[in-house]
Motif scaffolding. Structure first.
Motif, mmCIF file in Angstrom:
data_model
loop_
_atom_site.group_PDB
_atom_site.id
_atom_site.type_symbol
_atom_site.label_atom_id
_atom_site.label_comp_id
_atom_site.label_asym_id
_atom_site.label_seq_id
_atom_site.Cartn_x
_atom_site.Cartn_y
_atom_site.Cartn_z
ATOM 1 N N ILE B 339 0.811 -1.117 0.004
ATOM 2 C CA ILE B 339 -0.068 -0.016 0.082
ATOM 3 C C ILE B 339 0.989 1.130 0.041
ATOM 4 O O ILE B 339 0.540 2.251 -0.837
ATOM 5 C CB ILE B 339 -0.912 -0.122 1.031
ATOM 6 C CG1 ILE B 339 -1.942 1.059 1.142
ATOM 7 C CG2 ILE B 339 -0.144 0.143 2.618
ATOM 8 C CD1 ILE B 339 -3.024 1.067 -0.146
ATOM 9 N N GLU B 340 1.947 1.401 0.721
ATOM 10 C CA GLU B 340 2.719 2.506 0.810
ATOM 11 C C GLU B 340 3.435 2.810 -0.428
ATOM 12 O O GLU B 340 3.781 4.138 -0.806
ATOM 13 C CB GLU B 340 3.805 2.420 1.776
ATOM 14 C CG GLU B 340 3.362 2.472 3.172
ATOM 15 C CD GLU B 340 4.697 2.400 4.068
ATOM 16 O OE1 GLU B 340 5.706 2.565 3.872
ATOM 17 O OE2 GLU B 340 4.420 2.353 5.398
ATOM 18 N N ASP B 341 3.922 1.778 -1.148
ATOM 19 C CA ASP B 341 4.373 1.858 -2.537
ATOM 20 C C ASP B 341 3.356 2.430 -3.516
ATOM 21 O O ASP B 341 3.701 3.448 -4.550
ATOM 22 C CB ASP B 341 4.791 0.529 -3.361
ATOM 23 C CG ASP B 341 5.887 -0.176 -2.395
ATOM 24 O OD1 ASP B 341 6.753 0.590 -2.002
ATOM 25 O OD2 ASP B 341 5.618 -1.326 -1.938
ATOM 26 N N LEU B 342 2.134 2.073 -3.551
ATOM 27 C CA LEU B 342 0.927 2.631 -4.259
ATOM 28 C C LEU B 342 0.482 4.128 -3.765
ATOM 29 O O LEU B 342 0.423 4.898 -4.656
ATOM 30 C CB LEU B 342 -0.321 1.709 -4.168
ATOM 31 C CG LEU B 342 -0.138 0.396 -4.845
ATOM 32 C CD1 LEU B 342 -1.448 -0.471 -4.565
ATOM 33 C CD2 LEU B 342 0.522 0.184 -5.943
ATOM 34 N N ARG B 343 0.775 4.454 -2.469
ATOM 35 C CA ARG B 343 0.644 5.685 -2.157
ATOM 36 C C ARG B 343 1.646 6.817 -2.548
ATOM 37 O O ARG B 343 1.248 7.798 -3.023
ATOM 38 C CB ARG B 343 0.688 5.757 -0.582
ATOM 39 C CG ARG B 343 -0.687 5.343 -0.006
ATOM 40 C CD ARG B 343 -0.497 5.614 1.489
ATOM 41 N NE ARG B 343 -1.502 4.803 2.219
ATOM 42 C CZ ARG B 343 -1.223 4.029 3.337
ATOM 43 N NH1 ARG B 343 -0.111 4.002 3.905
ATOM 44 N NH2 ARG B 343 -2.244 3.500 3.930
ATOM 45 N N ALA B 366 -5.979 -7.539 -0.592
ATOM 46 C CA ALA B 366 -6.405 -6.573 0.513
ATOM 47 C C ALA B 366 -5.670 -5.312 0.265
ATOM 48 O O ALA B 366 -6.246 -4.224 0.631
ATOM 49 C CB ALA B 366 -5.867 -7.254 1.734
ATOM 50 N N VAL B 367 -4.516 -5.222 -0.306
ATOM 51 C CA VAL B 367 -4.174 -4.128 -0.845
ATOM 52 C C VAL B 367 -4.851 -3.294 -1.753
ATOM 53 O O VAL B 367 -5.101 -2.003 -1.984
ATOM 54 C CB VAL B 367 -2.679 -4.169 -1.512
ATOM 55 C CG1 VAL B 367 -2.004 -2.767 -2.080
ATOM 56 C CG2 VAL B 367 -1.546 -4.450 -0.345
ATOM 57 N N LYS B 368 -5.300 -4.119 -2.721
ATOM 58 C CA LYS B 368 -6.358 -3.602 -3.779
ATOM 59 C C LYS B 368 -7.471 -2.830 -3.043
ATOM 60 O O LYS B 368 -7.949 -1.861 -3.440
ATOM 61 C CB LYS B 368 -6.492 -4.639 -4.584
ATOM 62 C CG LYS B 368 -7.706 -4.472 -6.015
ATOM 63 C CD LYS B 368 -7.891 -5.790 -6.703
ATOM 64 C CE LYS B 368 -8.706 -5.151 -7.951
ATOM 65 N NZ LYS B 368 -10.067 -5.004 -7.869
ATOM 66 N N LYS B 369 -7.983 -3.626 -1.946
ATOM 67 C CA LYS B 369 -9.370 -3.040 -1.663
ATOM 68 C C LYS B 369 -8.935 -1.850 -1.125
ATOM 69 O O LYS B 369 -9.566 -0.950 -1.174
ATOM 70 C CB LYS B 369 -9.780 -4.262 -0.713
ATOM 71 C CG LYS B 369 -11.021 -3.675 0.150
ATOM 72 C CD LYS B 369 -11.764 -5.304 0.708
ATOM 73 C CE LYS B 369 -13.025 -4.861 1.529
ATOM 74 N NZ LYS B 369 -12.716 -4.323 2.850
ATOM 75 N N LEU B 376 -6.788 5.779 -4.260
ATOM 76 C CA LEU B 376 -5.496 5.511 -5.128
ATOM 77 C C LEU B 376 -5.770 5.072 -6.542
ATOM 78 O O LEU B 376 -5.198 5.333 -7.592
ATOM 79 C CB LEU B 376 -4.771 4.805 -4.502
ATOM 80 C CG LEU B 376 -4.093 5.087 -2.811
ATOM 81 C CD1 LEU B 376 -2.942 4.103 -2.433
ATOM 82 C CD2 LEU B 376 -3.583 6.378 -3.123
ATOM 83 N N ALA B 377 -6.914 3.947 -6.352
ATOM 84 C CA ALA B 377 -7.225 3.239 -7.811
ATOM 85 C C ALA B 377 -7.764 4.524 -8.581
ATOM 86 O O ALA B 377 -7.207 4.314 -9.944
ATOM 87 C CB ALA B 377 -8.044 2.377 -7.544
ATOM 88 N N GLN B 378 -8.364 5.357 -8.141
ATOM 89 C CA GLN B 378 -8.948 6.326 -9.182
ATOM 90 C C GLN B 378 -8.010 7.257 -9.614
ATOM 91 O O GLN B 378 -8.015 7.659 -10.848
ATOM 92 C CB GLN B 378 -9.900 7.166 -8.162
ATOM 93 C CG GLN B 378 -10.762 8.108 -8.999
ATOM 94 C CD GLN B 378 -11.900 7.310 -9.757
ATOM 95 O OE1 GLN B 378 -12.563 6.365 -9.213
ATOM 96 N NE2 GLN B 378 -11.950 7.662 -11.050
ATOM 97 N N ILE B 379 -7.018 7.649 -8.818
ATOM 98 C CA ILE B 379 -5.724 8.329 -9.145
ATOM 99 C C ILE B 379 -5.208 7.623 -10.520
ATOM 100 O O ILE B 379 -4.638 8.450 -11.451
ATOM 101 C CB ILE B 379 -4.892 8.627 -7.986
ATOM 102 C CG1 ILE B 379 -5.538 9.638 -6.991
ATOM 103 C CG2 ILE B 379 -3.634 9.522 -8.734
ATOM 104 C CD1 ILE B 379 -4.628 9.832 -6.005
ATOM 105 N N PHE B 380 -4.822 6.304 -10.458
ATOM 106 C CA PHE B 380 -4.121 5.708 -11.262
ATOM 107 C C PHE B 380 -5.084 5.631 -12.778
ATOM 108 O O PHE B 380 -4.423 6.153 -13.781
ATOM 109 C CB PHE B 380 -3.841 4.223 -10.892
ATOM 110 C CG PHE B 380 -2.848 4.156 -9.942
ATOM 111 C CD1 PHE B 380 -1.651 4.630 -10.089
ATOM 112 C CD2 PHE B 380 -2.870 3.425 -8.768
ATOM 113 C CE1 PHE B 380 -0.533 4.819 -9.006
ATOM 114 C CE2 PHE B 380 -2.128 3.482 -7.509
ATOM 115 C CZ PHE B 380 -1.067 4.128 -7.894
ATOM 116 N N ALA B 388 -5.224 -3.151 -11.967
ATOM 117 C CA ALA B 388 -5.728 -4.744 -12.318
ATOM 118 C C ALA B 388 -5.769 -5.372 -10.794
ATOM 119 O O ALA B 388 -5.374 -4.721 -10.039
ATOM 120 C CB ALA B 388 -4.411 -5.270 -13.150
ATOM 121 N N ALA B 389 -6.006 -6.680 -11.076
ATOM 122 C CA ALA B 389 -6.062 -7.710 -9.737
ATOM 123 C C ALA B 389 -4.491 -7.949 -9.349
ATOM 124 O O ALA B 389 -3.852 -7.704 -10.225
ATOM 125 C CB ALA B 389 -6.925 -8.764 -9.758
#
Ligand code: SF4
Lengths: 183, 455
Positions: B339-343, B366-369, B376-380, B388-389
């Motif tokens: 999650i921190e990487d995605l942030r 769980a990270v995806k959720k 974050l998903a929206q930002i991407f 993706a999954a």
């Protein structure tokens, strides 16, 4: 696995450093059962692959077999007909996998490697190849020579393992995972 | 005089033979689709799994990350694992399980990874779990079969190398840069034959996620394992995780874990020091993780050593690395898919548009959720990237997520080997923030100016 002490055959050069397991067998072939033979996948995408046809001994560069733990890299070498790899150094997991499959990872000084060519004899008794010395952990040597299977060896010590485990789990009970499903 | 590694080793050593090889008890064994060779070995000898309760399965290497038909060979790999686990009574987090994810992400996430344990998996990046003060290392199929059959491993105790990172990391510099930095300095064989312990103020200041990235990359420097002594950061991460000890057992565990540190007078066979302040964001230019340079650097000159890699990568010697156009980006993997990487990637991408396509695959379901809940998903997706999954995805391309021949990918993964992301693919390794910056610029670029006013 059958043990061996001496192997003789053509030694061919693959003089690259850091030949990784992704090169030794590209990932896309790894869903194939071993029974189909992995020799055809050996260094599949490498332009020099065909120069190695007929090799029994591979002379390689430093850090050979670095990268992933895929034992399929060893299967590819073995099924291609290679019995020993001579290199200045090896990836740790690759070297362990090799020994578990009867393939010799012989660590040698670069000068000794440079002097070798043609048909060579590998001798596990004297730990030499073409008369030059190689380094091999004595435990790994014994395993190659005797063709020992670790599982048999370990199952013969079952009693000792059971005693240890009881005591260990007695002192460190928290090391057993809780039933994560039920919480 | 004892190192952390030796303390953990000693409590797991069942016996030591005269030739110096020890039989080690294994606390956690993690299996994935690639374990099929090992299960076959077991079946050939008609052996049961010794400790199914200490064995956990997960689908990751072949996990589909996008909807659509799944090819037969991949479906076979997934169902093969589920069948083997069912047959032996092994708990398995399959494709539809909310606990599914990359094995080295879900181990810690589920609290299966704990300080002081021995953890093995048929995957070289098992070193990741060492971030918790466990001895964790990857093993081959023969060894996987051995652990399945006996819950033990024959191993020779390795010498321990300490890598001390002191000082503060500059903004935009991450654990990934520390790792690529020491590997570039010592070489991919630099820690060969050793277990690494990471120490120093910069490591103590790191989150668990950053420590995992650091330990994850130990194998790329030749070490089979990497470790960080557990501390309050570790305990805070673990408390309340599904499989972690709870109640009185939690207290007992924490007391024990507090003693898991190298003694002040412990002797290391090698001692390396790194100044955190000197580290800049790095990118790789070649086909080995040791081929890393600061983004402010230039493509190396052509020499006997570099010629092959430069040709494969299609780079011109002497040109600045920054500005090298990329065709796509990949954000994910057990190295940088938490999650921190995605942030960190989203912080760069927020309000910006990617010039090139890219795939973002979270490290676990769980990270995806969580990333979806945090926006974050929206930002991407707003930036134009594909969300993706979870799975290994484009780190290794086994599930079909590959980079086409000749294409250049800015990637948060761990290996820039020839063909790793697909036949002929050109991989540049970097941190998540740097990969996000590459997406925005459509080229390798220094993320630091893009972070101004954002962190
Ligand atoms: S993400 Fe990549 S390195 Fe990590 S376990 Fe999967 S294939 Fe291995």
């Amino acid at each position: 696995m059958t043990g061996w002490t001496r192997v003789e055959g053509p030694a061919l050069r693959f003089p690259y450093d850091n030949v990784d397991t992704d090169q030794l067998i590209p990932a896309r072939f790894m869903s194939t059962p071993r029974s189909e033979g992995y020799g055809k996948y050996f260094l599949h995408d490498h332009p020099d692959r065909d120069t190695l046809n007929g090799a029994t001994i591979l002379i390689a560069g430093r850090n050979f077999g670095c990268g992933s733990s895929r034992e399929a890299a060893v299967y590819a070498l073995a099924d291609f007909g290679i019995r020993a790899v001579l290199a200045p150094s090896f990836g740790d997991i690759f070297a362990a996998n090799a020994v578990n499959n009867g393939l010799l990872p012989a660590a040698m000084d670069p000068e000794d490697i440079a002097s070798l060519e043609g048909t060579l004899t590998v001798d596990l008794e004297t730990c030499t190849v073409g008369g030059r010395p190689f380094r091999l952990d004595p435990a790994a040597r014994d395993k190659l020579v005797n063709g020992w299977d670790d599982i048999d060896l370990t199952l013969s010590r079952l009693q000792q393992i059971e005693t240890f485990t009881r005591q260990y789990h007695g002192t460190i009970p928290w090391s057993i995972p809780t039933q994560g499903d039920t919480r | 005089m004892t190192t952390l590694f030796d303390k953990v080793w000693d409590r797991h050593e069942i016996l030591r033979r005269d030739d110096g090889v020890s039989l080690i008890f294994v606390d956690r064994h993690l299996v994935h689709e690639g374990s099929h060779h090992a299960f076959r070995k077991l079946a050939e000898r008609n052996l049961p799994v010794k400790r199914a309760d200490l064995t956990f399965g997960v689908t990751d290497h072949y996990a589909p990350t996008r909807p659509g038909p799944v090819p037969d060979n991949i479906r076979g790999m997934l169902s093969g694992l589920l069948e083997n686990c069912a047959k032996h009574g092994i708990r398995c987090f399959g494709p539809d399980d909310p606990r599914q994810g990359i094995v080295h992400v879900i181990g810690p996430e589920q609290g299966l990874t704990l300080p002081g344990l021995t953890i093995n998996c048929g995957d070289s990046h098992t070193s990741t779990h060492g971030a918790f003060g466990a001895i964790a290392f990857g093993i081959g199929a023969s060894e996987v079969a051995h652990v399945l059959a006996t819950q033990t491993l024959w191993q020779k105790r390795p010498p321990v190398m300490r890598l001390t990172v002191d000082g503060d990391l500059a903004p935009g510099v991450t654990a990934k840069d520390i790792a690529l930095g020491w590997i570039a300095r010592l070489g991919t064989g630099g820690a060969q034959g050793h277990a690494v312990e990471y120490a120093g103020s910069a490591v103590r200041a790191m989150s668990m996620e950053a420590r995992m990235t650091l330990c994850n990359l130990s194998i790329e420097g030749g070490a089979r394992s990497g470790m960080v002594a557990p501390d309050e950061t570790t305990f805070a991460y673990l408390q309340g995780r599904p499989f972690a000890p709870a109640g009185a057992a939690w207290e007992q565990a924490c007391d024990d874990w507090r003693a898991l540190a190298s003694d002040d007078d412990a002797r290391f066979s090698r001692d390396i020091r790194i100044d955190a302040a000197e580290i800049a964001p790095l990118v790789t230019w070649g086909t080995s993780p040791e081929d890393a340079l600061p983004i402010t650097g230039t493509v190396p000159e052509r020499t006997d050593r570099t010629a092959e890699a430069l040709a494969y990568m299609g780079l011109t010697p002497g040109r600045p690395l920054a500005g090298t156009p990329v065709d796509q980006v990949f954000i994910g993997s057990c190295t940088n898919g938490r999650i921190e990487d995605l942030r960190a990637a989203a912080a760069v991408l927020s309000g910006r548009t990617a010039k090139v396509p890219g795939l973002v695959s979270p490290g676990s379901a769980a990270v995806k959720k969580r990333a979806e809940e945090e926006g974050l998903a929206q930002i991407f997706t707003d930036a134009g990237l594909t969300w993706a999954a979870s799975g290994c995805s484009m780190c290794v391309g086994m599930n079909g997520d590959t980079v086409e021949a000749g294409k250049r990918c800015a990637s948060t993964t761990n290996r820039n080997f020839r063909g790793r992301q697909g036949q002929g693919a050109r991989t540049h390794l970097m941190s998540p923030a740097m990969a996000a910056a590459a997406a925005v610029a459509g080229a390798l670029t220094d993320v630091r100016p893009m972070l101004e006013g954002r962190t």
